[in-house]
Design an enzyme around this catalytic site. Sequence first.
Site, PDB file in Angstrom:
ATOM      1  N   CYS B  96       0.821  -1.351  -0.116  1.00 11.48           N
ATOM      2  CA  CYS B  96       0.180  -0.021  -0.060  1.00 11.48           C
ATOM      3  C   CYS B  96       0.990   1.242   0.128  1.00 11.48           C
ATOM      4  O   CYS B  96       1.489   1.494  -1.173  1.00 11.48           O
ATOM      5  CB  CYS B  96      -0.859   0.093   1.111  1.00 11.48           C
ATOM      6  N   HIS B 223      -3.828  -5.459   1.023  1.00 10.83           N
ATOM      7  CA  HIS B 223      -3.271  -5.824   2.262  1.00 10.83           C
ATOM      8  C   HIS B 223      -3.442  -7.390   2.604  1.00 10.83           C
ATOM      9  O   HIS B 223      -4.320  -7.730   3.442  1.00 10.83           O
ATOM     10  CB  HIS B 223      -3.946  -4.920   3.430  1.00 10.83           C
ATOM     11  N   GLU B 225      -1.543  -8.813   4.825  1.00  6.03           N
ATOM     12  CA  GLU B 225      -1.320  -8.902   6.143  1.00  6.03           C
ATOM     13  C   GLU B 225      -2.733  -8.783   6.852  1.00  6.03           C
ATOM     14  O   GLU B 225      -2.617  -9.407   8.080  1.00  6.03           O
ATOM     15  CB  GLU B 225      -0.309  -7.820   6.803  1.00  6.03           C
TER      16      GLU B 225
END
Lengths: 963, 257
Positions: B96, B223, B225
């Site tokens: 990002c 994302h 994660e």
Amino acid sequence: MQISPKIHRFIVSHKPEHDHTSHTLLKASHKLGYESLSSITCHDLYFLQGNLTANDKSRIADKLLSDPVVQNWFSENEELISDQQLKKNTQQYLIEIALRPGVTDPVAEQIMRAAQEIGIKSLMQVATGQRFIIQSHNKLNEKELIQLANRLLMNPVIHYFALGKITPLFPEDATARHETEIIALRELNEQQLLSLSQQRRSALSLQEMLAIQYYYIKLNRDPTDVEFETIAQTWSEHCSHKTFKATINSQTEKQTINGLLKTYIRAATEKIAAPWVWSAFVDNAGIIEFDDEYQIAFKVETHNHPSAIEPFGGANTGLGGVIRDVLGVSAKPIAATDIFCFGLPDVDSEKLPEGVLHPARIRDGVVAGVQDYGNKTGIPTVNGAVYYDHGYTANPLVFCGCVGLIPKNQHPRDPQSGDRIILLGGRTGRDGLRGATFSSMTMDAQTGEVAGASVQIGNPLIAKGLIEVTVRARDAKMYHAITDCGAGGLSSAVGEMASTIGAEVNLDTVKLKYSGLAPWEIWLSEAQERMVLAVPENKLQELIHLCQIYDIELTDLGYFTHTKQLRVKYKQQLVLDLSNEFLFDGMPLKNLEADLSVELNNSYLGISKETNNKLPELLLKLLSHLNIASKEKIIRLYDHEVQGGTVIKPLTGAKNDGPADACVLKPQGTKGKKGIVLANGLNPEYGKYHAYRMAVSAIDEAIRNAVAVGADPSRIAILDNFCWGNPNDPKILGALVAACKGCHDAAIYFGTPFISGKDSLNNEYMAADGKRHAIPHTLLISALAIIDDITNAITLDFKNAGNEIYLIGANNKGTFLGSHFIKVGGYVSELGEVPQLAENNREIYRQLHHAINHKLIKSCHDISEGGLAVSLAEMCIAGRIGCEILLENKSIESQLFGEANGRFLVEITPENRAAFIACFADDLADEIQLIGKTNNRDSLTVKYKDAEIIHFSIDELLKAWQG
Amino acid sequence: MIKPKVLVLHANGTNRDAEVAYAFTLAGADPEIVHLQQLRLNEKSWHDYQILVIPGGFSYGDTLGAGKLLALDLQVYFADAVKKFIEQKKPVLGICNGFQVLVKAGLLPTPFQNNTQATLTFNAQGHFECRWVTLVAQSQKCLWTKGLVDPIDCPVAHGEGQFVLNNNELLSQLITQDQIALCYAKPDGQKADQIYPYNPNGSIGGIAGICNESGTVMGLMPHPEDHVVDYQFPRWTRGQKGRSGLFLFKNGVNYVK
């Protein structure tokens, strides 16, 4: 005379294919009625003052100001269009705007910093602005252009404009106009005391002014302006909650209430005495237990007036303020909530009172303000509501909440004598000082007057730094106490921290945004993003180092003492010397009169003349009603995923576009399966008729929403936020008393303690009749609950075809006074009443929770605005699964659209039917009612008396709901 | 075996550092969140780390363009250290804001070129958006996506995620050199190309992430994660199991092991 260095002007434009702003502006201008406009092109302006070489200029423009792939830049000599051209082509106009000097401008700050970084040292100051090239089919006169600027392109509170090229302004390097002033207070008579209070806009009553006078007569001296302003601030409604502490008499009921807070709100918390409540009404935020390792803090604040004047900045700093409240209890912010009340967004601009921003603009600005601050501080915005009513047109309500996580017992709150008073964060300016006065003053763009006073604009980047520093300073035990600088600035923060000991402060060290501040302005400034810490000497170096890493400014303001005296110095002069006792306990209690005769207002204006309801049409109208329709467009603007803990999200279902009753969080770093549930309840429509029932209904709704996703009903804490009119009006105060009673009774009934609350009074607006009116009585209840096992959490979307749909709380009959069915033109022969608490609700919630914990329930949705039909439609929409229900042989309107508390719709598999029914035994047996089944037909069907009375495909429902 | 050390670079405004550190922990690494100031002050050293991650967030508040000012920091303060890191073929990941930084610092698509090849600019929708998307791996050269067969479900949360190239030749060059690491896809794994909302920002070619020519540096807007445990997936209450993003992190960790 010295010649000041040149101001260099830069224009940065997006290449047309990447220019979104211009497109958005043009659309917005057409909406506002400027249909003759054919284009608005928006460029960014930068004004850089300093002796810059041509090479410096192109380096700054290339490296900092523009992105070569998607933007172009021009310096002053290469304008896109010259003034001459503009004049020749009369259908093309130029409007330029810039921020008023003193208004927080993070872009300018970063340009200054980055220019240094690339080795350009000669840059002295930076200002930013925008320019708009407007093309129109029709000629626009000056008045029309100014109106366009004001309605669309800028806000005069923070911007100034020029019809043509703008001249940039910088804060003037002024010296203070005056030092400390002595206010000759002792010899004033009552009349003079009151006019002094008005003149200094301190809003102190005669009784309070007399108390101050008496104190200074005893001291045998007069107060300084610093002292007077400090007392005024400390004793303000905002800081001391006079109304909630006041003695209230009622002639009508022959009753005296010794403080609303004590009698009702706190009393409920004390009577419930929940062992898991760690702090209620004491700290900046309420605190409850999470698990063996952590506690959770929650606070909700309002920021109404600032948001009415400058929606972006108002909401921005509203969220900023509540984040600092949570930091003020040493908690790491992990979630934000936002609830807004706005005027109707389609109101005619021409009908708005002078100076009032259009509700649609307020809404867009407020949403953008929360988006900016929440996203940039890395806090997920996970729960909220948006409510529209014409009563909020000129006085919008902006509630911002923040939840934080604290390792158990890691919030120190004992400043020690000798601790340094440390200020962290942003610089101090005139932000927020007597904001109301400033905003109504005409500000002359030529004077270079610092205008930052009128509004507060946030800087989320500094807030983020404060979060990083505070959490680490807490873990390393670097401070003995912490609090935020909110209303009243340093005066409140230092004053409150020193209230049990004493402090010696030196204002000379405070870092200022610009020079020229008088000592009282420094002491009371409400500049954002500042925290005050009590730091022992031996930890100071560590903290200084931490702040250096995270780029947070630190100022040593002085030290705490044991003198019980607050003393402030400026330029070696003592400018404030007050005893804690007088400052914090010297305020005389207010006496107020309330009219407690409960009045049911039956003159319902919205009632329909139509007596034959077109039920299908009314369902669609309800689904597209602004208060019920999808909020997806707003929700997606917020990062609700950051921090990785959002387990039940604000958007749910098969296509991730259904609503959610509440949010569930599993904070990363916590062990086990415990989670946090956040929900809210709000129903101003009920308050128009019955404030007591509005309060009990708001509490029921907040709890109902939390329980619907799986919260444990015995582990729910609640927060109150009252937004009310002028409490000096006995009727308005009477309604406030009734609402407080309702809060008390419902909290005790459910066993849900209040842990924090806030009131915002004197919310009024000027209506078309030219008179001032109070906003609708508004009570927001926010719920913070625990779910023992997040894997048991459920959502409201229908999961499978072939399951059974039950109504829970079937004895609570739907009613219509204040309902949304009436708002969309539904006809009922009898309005009934405002929903109240039903006897079985508490037990229903317990049993529902039991059933959810045993995984007996596939989906669950609470029934609120719009009644059963709306909830059912939402479950179909969210799950993209159809259903058919059969209603009883009773009033069809009441069954479909009536509103009541304590009701849910649940989806049960046939295998779980028996176990589910067993949860609702004996007294509760008739509280559950099988009403239908889910199916594969992609539609919602309602049958009544053997006939199909409503049938819509899910697509039709979706279209109405999503708009 | 010693766990690889991951440098999770924190700048003012970084906010997804803790999540990416958590993801690397699950992937078997030893992540450490380091503020760039600590590197500047030599309190921490680049040599001690085998992987560099620039996480999501709003570094410097996204002022003057997302990622731009942190990119400037990399160029001004850490040019040599970063160059060495990349030349040693140590894995670098920008997520990002980190992707925006890598592109604007001229480290992607081709390291050490000027920063006028590509950029990440405002979403085609014109505003920030948070929503779940599906990703499919393309590059077999990229160490982060190599061997990734299943799609990944994870959220995006950005306002300036539209990947733009200076000219169309660059796109074919990226394709030929196998530098397109990840593309946006429909839930069934079919590439989304320009179809909104599957491609949430209008990126050219539906590109979600790219890598450098040697495949060690990758940047992506979404994302992964934020999807490393089952209960982060939006439809888990419907009994559905999402396709985790953990694979990417494991790939990076396994590469240096």
